[in-house]
Design an enzyme around this catalytic site. Structure first.
Site, PDB file in Angstrom:
ATOM      1  N   SER A   3     -19.922 -10.830 -57.357  1.00 56.24           N
ATOM      2  CA  SER A   3     -19.034 -10.479 -58.477  1.00 56.24           C
ATOM      3  C   SER A   3     -19.699  -9.940 -59.727  1.00 56.24           C
ATOM      4  O   SER A   3     -19.001  -9.498 -60.640  1.00 56.24           O
ATOM      5  CB  SER A   3     -18.183 -11.677 -58.858  1.00 56.24           C
ATOM      6  OG  SER A   3     -17.089 -11.732 -58.009  1.00 56.24           O
ATOM      7  N   LYS A  45     -17.000 -13.289 -69.712  1.00 54.72           N
ATOM      8  CA  LYS A  45     -15.984 -13.399 -68.655  1.00 54.72           C
ATOM      9  C   LYS A  45     -15.088 -14.604 -68.924  1.00 54.72           C
ATOM     10  O   LYS A  45     -15.573 -15.653 -69.347  1.00 54.72           O
ATOM     11  CB  LYS A  45     -16.692 -13.538 -67.294  1.00 54.72           C
ATOM     12  CG  LYS A  45     -15.764 -13.484 -66.083  1.00 54.72           C
ATOM     13  CD  LYS A  45     -16.561 -13.502 -64.781  1.00 54.72           C
ATOM     14  CE  LYS A  45     -15.670 -13.437 -63.556  1.00 54.72           C
ATOM     15  NZ  LYS A  45     -16.430 -13.454 -62.295  1.00 54.72           N
ATOM     16  N   SER A  93     -15.476  -9.785 -58.877  1.00 51.49           N
ATOM     17  CA  SER A  93     -14.398 -10.227 -59.732  1.00 51.49           C
ATOM     18  C   SER A  93     -14.642 -10.008 -61.222  1.00 51.49           C
ATOM     19  O   SER A  93     -13.702 -10.025 -62.008  1.00 51.49           O
ATOM     20  CB  SER A  93     -14.138 -11.719 -59.498  1.00 51.49           C
ATOM     21  OG  SER A  93     -15.262 -12.472 -59.923  1.00 51.49           O
TER      22      SER A  93
END
Ligand code: GLN
Length: 486
Positions: free
Chosen positions: A173, A74, A149
């Site tokens: 997330s 990420k 997210s």
């Protein structure tokens, strides 16, 4: 294919690490222009790394467990010399001078870093639509969001663009996008995994964790990234058990608590409810005892979170002032103008909303009424969990009240967007480990996620139950058709 299968193939020479990386790069080239799950692809370095590992292997060296396996990261995890943007204009050109602890540990274990994945800006969002670099789409149905997210990390695994990835989970997330994309996603206990080099959103809630195609791969990634880190004083020095050992253990006699109040929400989709309840029955058939219980304060999670998380975010994001690093506006007339213009242009609207809410909640005169009160409710939520874990080993609930919603459906409605984290947030507030794994599909063929929540530092039991369920349910045997063939 699990990491164990891959290792076998790499060991026998049936496939080389370079070939694995090449295959993934090719697939990214074919599919990602549409999906947008990567913000940057690290082709050259990944190939070099793979070649190096292949050479070590041919030389007969004993290699660490993830050697030669391509993983994605990420884009809020600092990677030395590789752009780390947090999907924000304010960090568009930021190249960290240091490596996060988790990526350092992955590299040390031989994993090949194939690229950085898309996300909601500063990890604020539930759909990966607040990214400054365009949304990620859901590979099961590209008219839907992948969740957020960590949407890029989830979608890239689901679409077969990498074998696993890292995400971060502040309020859901990892678990919510895992649920929307039909993959496994796990948030560890707060303090199990280092946050050093994770760009801070809400420091008392943030945790890094794995995405994978199956429970055993998730366990392997978690194994590598877990444990005390001198660079993060919130990591706890407790032994990290061998997670793979727990996967094959029977769940006979384990007590699994079904959280009643999670099944009573108006917004809970019928398909989701049915699928999660039938997962509970399957666990019962495997010998677990299902116990109904209630966590009454669970429902206050959203309200509590949306005071605490923005408060911490408003403090954490004060560092983006146009001075030290990140975007700086042109030709400012004063220092104040430079900072305010840089922030006005550099941050997107959701991030600004959080900073405003947080600054308000922390301001003199309101701090007791909002922030302090929220912290008190947080303690009550934790007590609900403590009481529950006196009676059961593991808790069970849906991951998200719905399956993946349509792109654009909630962008102008922050309340609806926030509600999609209703069932994931309590575990963050209490610091507990939790996992989401696929348990079925809705009528339209979209994946449904089952959430299991464990007691502090009890990741092993969580993985054990998840793995036993995964084997018995064999959810993907009848997987529906999706936009991509994978
Ligand atoms: N969707 C939640 C939020 O926007 C959670 C985000 C996260 O876990 N990073 O705050």
């Amino acid at each position: 294919m699990t990491f164990a299968d891959l290792r076998q193939k790499l060991k026998s020479g049936e496939v080389s690490s370079k070939e694995l990386v090449q295959e993934k790069i090719l697939r990214i080239k074919q599919l990602d222009p549409k999906l947008n799950s990567f913000l940057s692809v690290n082709s050259e370095q990944a190939l070099k790394q793979a070649e190096f590992i292949d050479n070590q292997r041919s030389a007969g060296e004993i290699l660490p467990p993830l050697s030669g396996i391509p993983l994605a990261i990420k884009d809020n995890l600092c990677t030395k010399g590789i752009k780390t943007t947090c999907a924000s204009k304010i960090l568009e050109d930021f190249v960290p001078p240091y490596e996060s602890t988790v990526t350092k540990r992955l590299l040390k274990s031989g994993a090949v870093m194939i690229g950085k994945t898309n996300m909601d800006e500063f990890a604020m969002g539930s759909s990966t639509e607040t990214s400054a670099f365009g949304p990620t789409l859901n590979p099961w149905d590209i008219s839907k969001v992948p969740g957020g997210s960590s949407g890029g990390s989830a979608a890239s695994v689901a679409a077969g663009l990498c074998f696993g990835s890292l995400g971060s989970d502040t309020g859901g997330s990892i678990r919510q996008p895992a649920s929307f994309c039909g993959v496994v996603g796990m948030k560890p206990t707060y303090g199990r995994v280092s946050r050093w080099g994770l760009i801070a959103f809400a420091s008392s809630l943030d945790q890094v964790g794995p995405f994978a195609n199956n429970v055993s791969d998730a366990a392997e990634i978690l194994q590598v990234i877990s444990g005390k880190d001198d660079f993060d004083s919130t990591t706890v020095d407790v032994p990290v058990p061998n997670y793979l050992d727990s996967l094959s253990k029977s769940i006979k006699g384990l007590k699994i608590g079904l959280i009643d109040n999670c099944f009573q929400h108006d917004g809970l989709a019928k398909d989701v409810k049915e699928s999660v309840l039938s997962a509970a029955s399957l666990l019962e058939k495997q010998g677990a005892e299902i116990i109904n219980l209630s966590c009454p304060r669970f429902n206050d999670g959203i309200a509590t979170y949306y005071v605490i998380a923005p408060s911490e975010a408003s403090a954490n994001l004060a560092r983006y002032d146009g001075v030290k690093y990140g975007f700086r506006s042109d030709d400012p007339k004063s220092l104040i103008e430079m900072t305010s213009k840089s922030r006005a242009i550099g941050f997107g609207s959701e991030v600004k909303r959080r900073i405003l809410i947080g600054t308000y909640a922390l301001s003199a005169g309101y701090v007791d009424a909002y922030y302090k009160k929220a912290q008190q409710v947080r303690t009550l939520i934790r007590k609900d969990f403590d009481n529950a874990f006196k009676k059961v080993d593991i808790l069970l609930a849906p991951t998200s009240p719905t399956t993946a919603f349509g792109s654009g459906e909630n962008v102008d409605n922050p309340m609806a967007m926030y509600l999609s984290d209703l069932l994931t947030i309590p575990a963050n507030l209490a610091g507990l480990p939790a996992i989401s794994l696929p348990c079925g599909f809705d009528k339209t063929g979209l994946p449904i996620g089952l959430q299991l929540i464990g007691n502090v530092f009890d990741e092993a039991k969580l993985l054990q139950v998840a793995s036993q369920y995964e084997i018995a349910a064999d959810v993907f045997k009848n997987k529906p058709k999706s936009d991509f063939t994978f």
